[in-house]
Design a protein around this motif. Sequence first.
Motif, PDB file in Angstrom:
ATOM      1  N   THR A 152       7.317   5.124 -10.410  1.00  0.00           N
ATOM      2  CA  THR A 152       6.011   4.770  -9.847  1.00  0.00           C
ATOM      3  C   THR A 152       5.799   3.260  -9.863  1.00  0.00           C
ATOM      4  O   THR A 152       5.119   2.718  -8.986  1.00  0.00           O
ATOM      5  N   ARG A 159       4.552  -2.067  -3.044  1.00  0.00           N
ATOM      6  CA  ARG A 159       3.211  -2.168  -2.463  1.00  0.00           C
ATOM      7  C   ARG A 159       2.617  -3.561  -2.682  1.00  0.00           C
ATOM      8  O   ARG A 159       2.044  -4.163  -1.762  1.00  0.00           O
ATOM      9  N   ASN A 454       0.352   5.638 -10.810  1.00  0.00           N
ATOM     10  CA  ASN A 454       0.371   7.074 -10.601  1.00  0.00           C
ATOM     11  C   ASN A 454       1.388   7.423  -9.517  1.00  0.00           C
ATOM     12  O   ASN A 454       2.086   6.555  -8.983  1.00  0.00           O
ATOM     13  N   ALA A 455       1.464   8.700  -9.172  1.00  0.00           N
ATOM     14  CA  ALA A 455       2.478   9.161  -8.233  1.00  0.00           C
ATOM     15  C   ALA A 455       2.304   8.578  -6.848  1.00  0.00           C
ATOM     16  O   ALA A 455       3.245   8.566  -6.046  1.00  0.00           O
ATOM     17  N   ASN A 456       1.106   8.088  -6.533  1.00  0.00           N
ATOM     18  CA  ASN A 456       0.848   7.502  -5.218  1.00  0.00           C
ATOM     19  C   ASN A 456       1.083   5.996  -5.174  1.00  0.00           C
ATOM     20  O   ASN A 456       0.782   5.342  -4.176  1.00  0.00           O
ATOM     21  N   VAL A 458      -0.473   3.796  -6.993  1.00  0.00           N
ATOM     22  CA  VAL A 458      -1.670   3.044  -7.366  1.00  0.00           C
ATOM     23  C   VAL A 458      -1.462   2.513  -8.780  1.00  0.00           C
ATOM     24  O   VAL A 458      -1.312   3.286  -9.725  1.00  0.00           O
TER      25      VAL A 458
END
Length: 488
Positions: A152, A159, A454-456, A458
Amino acid sequence: MNYGRRFTRRIGPALTPALTIAALIAPVPGFAQQAIVVPRPLLSPAVVLPTLTDAQAALLATLIDRDSIAQGLQESATPRAVPLDRDALVRAALDHASAVHAGRLIEDDFQLEWGIRPPAYDPLPAFAAAVAGDRLASWIASLPPPYAGYDTLVAGLARYRALAAAGGWTALAGTDLKLAASGPAVAALRKRIAIEDAAFDATGDRYDTALAEAVRRAQQRYGLNPTGAAGTQTIAALNVPVEARIRQIMANMERWRWLPGVLPKNRIQVNIAAAVLTVFEGDTPVMSMKAVTGRPGAETPMLVSQIHSVVLNPPWNVPSSIANRELWPKEKAKPGYLKRNGFRIIDTGDGGKRLQQSSERSALGKFKFDFDNRFAVYLHDTPAQSGFAKFDRLSSHGCVRLEKPADLAKLLLKNTPEWSPDVIDATVEEGKTVRASMSDREAVYLLYWTAFANANGVVSFRNDPYRWDGTLASKIETRQARQALASL
């Protein structure tokens, strides 16, 4: 947050071969590039290195280029590569493997409080097998720590690099903005919040309920009190440059590389920087609680151990450093202080004296969780419950105080027949000091995470209270410089 083992890893898009490598780019501040950390025997000219085909050489160079960026071994997301001859490429691949799998420090680089060391790792056998089997892509993909918590951060790093490439963000000038406010400062806040929060609409210049909710989400990511109002601390967190956030993610990725290849499915993890304890059973979090960890200057160390017993109604054997710095001066200033607070003066037998606080008044509360370590730290209860209401909970002398120690004790002793929950409650009520040895030892990890995702993808950030992120970056750069000089 589940920092357990991952189940799958994606290798990534197809790669275009090119005989370049980013592992030897010119250094830039803060995690600029990987250091040469291959075990010394692998650097000997006598070592027989695998022979690459032309296609393998081109593919390997491109794989390392891409992976050195993805794994946070350099600060820039743009490869600045130099061509290498075939043997140099192979050695660079081995260097890359060591850096990704086991980190970029050697034993002498670790400071005392970093009580976790990566297992010894020799990348040559697996690399030779990958060359022989023409499986270089899968070999590269197998190198990083096999944990979802690491993956992650890889996604989070990508990102935040994209945010940096888009221009990052501009520092906010306004402070103490809250519901019903309006104007240019609010408009700037809305734009800043939207950069990290894709669910928020940046248009407008009013501090409405949607902005208040978005600010709360930001405050939760930064470990601040989620009031929904943008005060001084919130603005300061929002104003940390994107480049600093990227370096913070890189530092935490490096610390993941120090962990063993397999974590016990049943374990306790403490995030020192966030002051949170999580219990895992079957690699799934089943309990979480607030903690109080060491203040700067009395740091809680990173370490791995096993809890072997729970002491009920523990007395406090005061460390001499605390006694000399805090308690003896209080007794001198106000005679009788020690007796009034339940301390006993014990003769050490060698002319010295030490202090012990009785279990009735103990600063350890009713529960102490013992595990072997060279730092003399442990998990324990505390009568000072007000500390758990704070969002900055780094105020102990180095041990970890727990919000719900009775719940943890009953969970850890559930497989010890003589220590049922009723017996634990009765013993605590009686007030007698008793050591309850556990049938099953429980692994405990004290870890320092200032960035986790987290998994997304973030990412949540915490302050670097011990300045260990910066220290780690400096040590990596120093190691890099020494190795570069040694190779001349």
